[in-house]
Design a protein around this motif. Structure first.
Motif, PDB file in Angstrom:
ATOM      1  N   VAL A 120       9.394   4.042  -3.682  1.00 48.18           N
ATOM      2  CA  VAL A 120       7.955   4.496  -3.262  1.00 48.18           C
ATOM      3  C   VAL A 120       6.986   3.530  -3.252  1.00 48.18           C
ATOM      4  CG1 VAL A 120       5.977   6.029  -3.556  1.00 48.18           C
ATOM      5  CG2 VAL A 120       8.352   7.089  -3.404  1.00 48.18           C
ATOM      6  N   ALA A 121       6.690   2.751  -4.477  1.00 51.68           N
ATOM      7  CA  ALA A 121       5.963   1.753  -4.746  1.00 51.68           C
ATOM      8  C   ALA A 121       6.179   0.592  -3.593  1.00 51.68           C
ATOM      9  CB  ALA A 121       5.857   1.185  -6.365  1.00 51.68           C
ATOM     10  N   PHE A 122       7.495   0.265  -3.706  1.00 53.09           N
ATOM     11  CA  PHE A 122       7.780  -0.891  -2.612  1.00 53.09           C
ATOM     12  C   PHE A 122       7.238  -0.538  -1.210  1.00 53.09           C
ATOM     13  CE2 PHE A 122      11.010  -2.906   0.088  1.00 53.09           C
ATOM     14  CZ  PHE A 122      10.589  -4.165  -0.074  1.00 53.09           C
ATOM     15  N   PHE A 127       3.828  -1.205   3.680  1.00 49.71           N
ATOM     16  CA  PHE A 127       3.307  -0.610   4.725  1.00 49.71           C
ATOM     17  C   PHE A 127       1.616  -0.987   4.627  1.00 49.71           C
ATOM     18  CE2 PHE A 127       7.286   1.700   5.006  1.00 49.71           C
ATOM     19  CZ  PHE A 127       7.510   1.523   6.372  1.00 49.71           C
ATOM     20  N   PHE A 128       1.282  -0.918   3.373  1.00 51.41           N
ATOM     21  CA  PHE A 128      -0.268  -0.918   3.093  1.00 51.41           C
ATOM     22  C   PHE A 128      -0.856  -2.092   2.423  1.00 51.41           C
ATOM     23  CE2 PHE A 128       0.822   3.532   3.375  1.00 51.41           C
ATOM     24  CZ  PHE A 128       0.201   3.753   4.523  1.00 51.41           C
ATOM     25  N   GLY A 129       0.253  -2.825   1.941  1.00 53.40           N
ATOM     26  CA  GLY A 129      -0.140  -4.033   0.879  1.00 53.40           C
ATOM     27  C   GLY A 129      -1.136  -4.885   1.362  1.00 53.40           C
ATOM     28  N   ALA A 132      -4.397  -3.463   2.316  1.00 54.88           N
ATOM     29  CA  ALA A 132      -5.158  -2.619   1.239  1.00 54.88           C
ATOM     30  C   ALA A 132      -5.671  -3.754   0.428  1.00 54.88           C
ATOM     31  CB  ALA A 132      -4.235  -1.904   0.462  1.00 54.88           C
ATOM     32  N   LEU A 133      -4.789  -4.926   0.311  1.00 57.07           N
ATOM     33  CA  LEU A 133      -5.489  -6.050  -0.434  1.00 57.07           C
ATOM     34  C   LEU A 133      -6.736  -6.922   0.304  1.00 57.07           C
ATOM     35  CD1 LEU A 133      -4.916  -8.328  -2.779  1.00 57.07           C
ATOM     36  CD2 LEU A 133      -3.430  -9.643  -1.044  1.00 57.07           C
ATOM     37  N   LEU A 134      -6.789  -6.999   1.381  1.00 50.64           N
ATOM     38  CA  LEU A 134      -7.849  -7.454   2.193  1.00 50.64           C
ATOM     39  C   LEU A 134      -9.075  -6.715   2.019  1.00 50.64           C
ATOM     40  CD1 LEU A 134      -6.354  -8.946   5.667  1.00 50.64           C
ATOM     41  CD2 LEU A 134      -7.286 -10.218   3.645  1.00 50.64           C
ATOM     42  N   ILE A 135      -8.772  -5.440   2.190  1.00 50.58           N
ATOM     43  CA  ILE A 135     -10.081  -4.487   2.115  1.00 50.58           C
ATOM     44  C   ILE A 135     -10.447  -4.515   0.715  1.00 50.58           C
ATOM     45  CG2 ILE A 135     -10.661  -2.026   1.834  1.00 50.58           C
ATOM     46  CD1 ILE A 135      -8.588  -1.470   4.192  1.00 50.58           C
ATOM     47  N   PHE A 136      -9.650  -4.558  -0.338  1.00 51.86           N
ATOM     48  CA  PHE A 136     -10.038  -4.803  -1.859  1.00 51.86           C
ATOM     49  C   PHE A 136     -10.823  -6.139  -2.082  1.00 51.86           C
ATOM     50  CE2 PHE A 136      -9.038  -6.313  -6.072  1.00 51.86           C
ATOM     51  CZ  PHE A 136      -9.754  -5.273  -6.869  1.00 51.86           C
TER      52      PHE A 136
END
Length: 401
Positions: A120-122, A127-129, A132-136
């Motif tokens: 699930v983490a993978f 799908f969102f890595g 999500a990284l750019l937003i963060f």
């Protein structure tokens, strides 16, 4: 029901063991409950895995244990080494491979649950890595710019976010439009990025593991590494936290063992400072109730490496028959400071002062850049090799076509 007896026994042992560790550590001077619960959880998991595998006539559980032992041997030999991050991640990969083998041979629901969590983490990362990284990164950059100065060192998350954005635009919309020779040459970019990602991941892993370092209460000296001053004479909030961490250890050791360590304030005087950092740190410690007789000054250093070298000289002069020492800095900095301690021949580990969460991503990126620069020849050779190989591959493709 009998088919689940090993799982039931493991669950009971796991829960009872962690509760026992929790109440045991609460009564000690240095609880560190999370660390000891992790140790118990890992040990009980390996016992469970061995118990369900060995009756089937195989002993593959020994393989991840060997890699864990390799990591532990390297770590306790010298904690501040990037190699340790690589060895720990290698252990995790081998352990993951073993769990895949185990689920197919034992059909354990415990192992299945662990693999499900990992899967699930993978999938979430896949799908969102990137998004999500750019937003963060952009959010973090805005927060840092609002709360800190706009120096280059405080803009690293913003620069990384911009670089990743430009690369994604290039990869999705421009790369396919380029001529073969140019796109072939630029194919080195993802390989170089992948290499530095692996280096960063190893660095981040050992930096986080280093946070679990808990020195014994038998220290003769606690060094506090200097930083810049406010108005050239007062400690900054960041530096105050370093001193507070040292004072906390000083007081905890005195309470637990009745032994008073010396606080060694280490930091010279910059060209824009009215007094040395060491003197400003001493003034702060005195205001916190530390006796002047328990404070030593090292006021000549200008770098972390000099902090270690000059402090070592002072400690050797005061304790010619040997001593035990640790150093205090901010949690993101203690791993690199540990490397400098090794370079200075100083046997000392670090304790980390807490840092505001919003500042940590930028701080760890800054530490990573500094680590890369410490080994720039090695990284230049690797990058040069990647560029050379991709260029050669592109030339061969052009000649063949």
């Amino acid at each position: 029901m009998s088919n689940f007896i090993p799982e039931i026994i493991y669950a009971i042992v796991f829960i009872v063991g962690n509760l026992t560790v929790y109440f045991w550590r609460r009564k000690t001077d240095d609880p560190d409950i999370f660390f000891f619960c992790c140790i118990w959880s890992l040990a009980s998991l390996f016992v469970y895995l061995a118990a369900i595998e060995i009756p089937k006539g195989s002993f593959f559980v020994v393989i991840p244990l060997l890699f864990l032992g390799l990591f532990l041997q390297s770590y306790f030999r010298s904690k501040a080494r990037l190699l340790n991050g690589f060895l720990f991640n290698l252990f995790i990969i081998v352990f993951g491979g073993y769990l895949l083998y185990n689920i197919f041979t034992t059909t354990s629901i415990i192992v299945g649950g662990l693999l499900a969590v990992v899967l699930v983490a993978f999938l979430l990362i896949v799908f969102f890595g990137i998004a999500a990284l750019l937003i963060f990164l952009y959010w973090n950059a805005i927060v840092v710019m609002k709360k800190e100065s706009h120096s280059l060192a405080n803009l690293l998350t913003l620069l990384l976010a911009i670089f990743l954005t430009v690369y994604l635009v290039y990869d999705h919309f421009i790369a396919q439009q380029l001529p073969l020779w140019l796109s072939g040459f630029l194919s080195c970019l993802p390989l170089i990025m992948g290499y530095f990602f692996l280096v960063f991941f190893n660095f981040l892993t050992i930096s986080l593991l280093y946070q679990f370092n808990h020195p014994r209460y038998d220290q003769d000296y606690v060094m506090v590494l200097g930083a810049g001053l406010l108005n050239g004479e007062k400690v900054t909030p960041l530096l105050a936290r370093r001193i507070d961490a040292a004072i906390h250890f000083y007081q905890a050791q005195q309470k637990a063992k009745g032994k008073r360590a010396k606080l060694l304030m280490s930091g010279g005087q910059g060209p824009d400072e009215k007094i040395s950092e060491a003197q400003a740190m001493k003034n702060y410690a005195l205001s916190q109730g530390i006796p002047e007789s328990d404070i030593l000054l090292e006021n000549q250093s200008t770098t972390t490496l000099e902090n270690m070298r000059f402090s070592k000289k002072i400690m050797e002069e005061h304790s010619p028959n040997g001593y035990k020492a640790i150093f205090s800095s901010n949690n993101y900095h203690i791993f690199r400071a540990g490397i400098f301690a090794n370079q200075a021949g100083l046997a000392a580990d670090g304790i980390g002062a807490k840092t505001a969460f919003y500042y940590l991503p930028n701080a760890f990126l800054r530490e990573f850049v500094a680590i890369v620069m410490m080994n720039k020849r090695r990284h230049l050779l690797v990058v040069g090799g990647i560029v050379g190989l991709t260029t050669a591959a592109t030339l061969i493709r052009l000649l063949v076509n």
